[in-house]
Motif scaffolding. Structure first.
Motif, short mmCIF file in Angstrom:
data_model
loop_
_atom_site.label_atom_id
_atom_site.label_comp_id
_atom_site.label_asym_id
_atom_site.label_seq_id
_atom_site.Cartn_x
_atom_site.Cartn_y
_atom_site.Cartn_z
N GLN A 254 50.06 47.46 35.02
CA GLN A 254 51.41 48.23 35.50
C GLN A 254 51.27 48.66 37.06
O GLN A 254 52.22 48.71 37.88
N PHE A 255 49.98 48.50 37.68
CA PHE A 255 49.64 48.71 38.87
C PHE A 255 49.37 47.70 39.98
O PHE A 255 48.86 47.80 40.88
N THR A 256 49.70 46.55 39.25
CA THR A 256 49.38 45.41 40.05
C THR A 256 50.71 44.45 40.21
O THR A 256 51.75 44.92 39.42
N ASN A 257 50.69 43.63 41.13
CA ASN A 257 51.82 42.83 41.21
C ASN A 257 51.53 41.60 40.43
O ASN A 257 50.86 40.52 40.77
N ALA A 258 52.40 41.69 39.32
CA ALA A 258 52.39 40.50 38.58
C ALA A 258 52.93 39.22 38.86
O ALA A 258 52.83 38.25 38.42
N ASN A 259 53.84 39.29 39.88
CA ASN A 259 54.28 38.00 40.61
C ASN A 259 53.55 37.51 41.43
O ASN A 259 53.79 36.25 42.09
N SER A 260 52.49 37.93 41.95
CA SER A 260 51.47 37.38 42.96
C SER A 260 50.52 36.45 42.12
O SER A 260 49.78 36.57 41.11
N LEU A 261 50.58 35.07 42.59
CA LEU A 261 49.75 33.89 42.10
C LEU A 261 48.34 34.26 42.29
O LEU A 261 47.62 33.79 41.43
N ARG A 262 48.09 34.95 43.54
CA ARG A 262 46.23 35.26 43.62
C ARG A 262 45.99 36.15 42.48
O ARG A 262 44.99 36.06 42.04
N ASN A 263 46.85 37.08 42.28
CA ASN A 263 46.42 38.21 41.18
C ASN A 263 46.36 37.49 39.85
O ASN A 263 45.60 37.63 39.13
N ILE A 264 47.46 36.51 39.49
CA ILE A 264 47.46 35.72 38.42
C ILE A 264 46.15 34.90 38.21
O ILE A 264 45.32 34.73 37.17
N TYR A 265 45.85 34.24 39.33
CA TYR A 265 44.51 33.34 39.35
C TYR A 265 43.28 34.18 39.18
O TYR A 265 42.38 33.80 38.30
N VAL A 266 43.15 35.30 39.81
CA VAL A 266 41.78 36.28 39.69
C VAL A 266 41.72 36.86 38.28
O VAL A 266 40.55 36.77 37.50
N LEU A 267 42.97 37.23 37.47
CA LEU A 267 42.77 37.73 36.36
C LEU A 267 42.52 36.87 35.32
O LEU A 267 41.78 36.94 34.45
N GLY A 268 43.13 35.66 35.12
CA GLY A 268 43.05 34.50 34.29
C GLY A 268 41.59 34.03 34.44
O GLY A 268 40.99 33.78 33.41
#
Length: 321
Positions: A254-268
């Motif tokens: 909830q404290f991250t931008n879930a629409n950011s492809l960079r965040n999705i890449y780092v998380l996954g």
């Protein structure tokens, strides 16, 4: 580990790896004695989800003491099966998992045994052992930091400052080394899950629990009685505890931008590779001699890398950084 650089993007896969990386201690160990472990899991879930809603007075009681009640019931049930001869003709592995009198812990334990520093001998310092333990200390520090974050979140407290985390890890490992522990473990993921299950985050409760642990460590019969509880009962608890910790990591999204492809890449990438690489190292480690996939002419170098990459959390942090 400097927690000032732990953003929510870092915390999500880190805390998830702490909970999900220990899945082998859950149902695989529960299934080693399913007639004890599965009823324990069902009883625990039923107590937490349904029984505490019967009456408003029972809600707080079941949240705090329902876990102890479930353990007591299943411990008595396991003792009945043991004395009734249910495992008399079972294999050695099944008897080790199901019986309450395995290795006769209660009878062989001393009544009083006071631990003291250097009880197992004076320390022997060797370079290869010191370097090998550096890897274990690094893994312990990383996992403890993630546990501190999840515990503070479940308790509704503020994030612990950097100097508090460093002090607790350093002094904890020092005292455990003096008393002969195998490795300095400063935070238990199980306790974090217990905090989320019971919703009891009071400092006084932790202090009283510490006094009980000291009591059981001194009076051997009492500690041996709890140690005689079959492992599948604890495995049923781990199925809930580790799941709570993993869900705590997901809540930081909830404290991250879930629409950011960079965040999705780092998380996954960090979460999947953390679980996958650590599983590869665990699967290719010799259970008898402890030799991992890294096998060079330097034993201390092998110990460091094999220990670090066997931890899902540590691998996830390395990939994130």
């Amino acid at each position: 580990m400097d927690i000032r650089h732990c953003s929510p993007v870092v915390l999500v896969p880190a805390i998830n790896a702490v909970g999900l990386g220990l899945y082998s201690r859950g149902f695989p160990q529960l299934a080693s004695c399913v007639e004890i472990g599965l009823p324990m899991l069902i009883l625990l879930v039923g107590n937490q989800k349904y029984l505490q809603h019967i009456h408003c007075w029972a809600r707080s009681k079941h949240e705090r003491f329902g876990l102890l009640l479930c353990i007591g019931i299943m411990r008595a049930f396991a003792a009945i099966l043991t004395t009734g001869g249910a495992y008399r003709n079972a294999g050695s592995q099944r008897q080790q998992s199901c019986r309450t009198d395995r290795t006769f812990l209660v009878f062989s334990a001393p009544w009083v045994s006071i631990p003291y520093p250097f009880q197992w001998g004076t320390p022997i310092f060797r370079a290869n052992h010191v370097f090998g333990m550096m890897g274990a200390a690094l893994v312990s520090s990383a996992e403890s930091t993630a546990a501190f974050y999840s515990a503070s979140w479940l308790a509704g407290a503020t994030i612990p400052p950097n100097h508090v985390v460093t002090r607790s890890i350093g002094f904890g490992q020092l005292f455990e080394g003096l008393f002969g522990c195998v490795v300095g473990t400063t935070a238990a993921v199980e306790n974090v899950g217990l905090l989320g299950l019971t919703r009891e985050g009071s400092r006084r409760a932790v202090q009283i629990s510490s006094l009980f642990m000291i009591f059981f460590a001194i009076f051997g019969k009492s500690g041996a009685f709890f140690a005689s509880i079959p492992i599948p009962i604890f495995a049923a608890l781990y199925c809930i505890f580790y799941g709570i910790v993993a869900a705590t990591g997901i809540s930081f999204l909830q404290f991250t931008n879930a629409n950011s492809l960079r965040n999705i890449y780092v998380l996954g990438a960090s979460l999947f590779l953390g679980l996958s690489i650590s599983q590869y190292f665990l699967m290719n480690t010799d259970p008898l001699f402890g030799r991992g996939p890294v096998r060079t002419n330097r034993g201390w170098f092998n110990d460091i890398l094999n220990t670090i990459f066997s931890s899902a959390l540590t691998v996830a942090l390395v990939i994130e950084c």
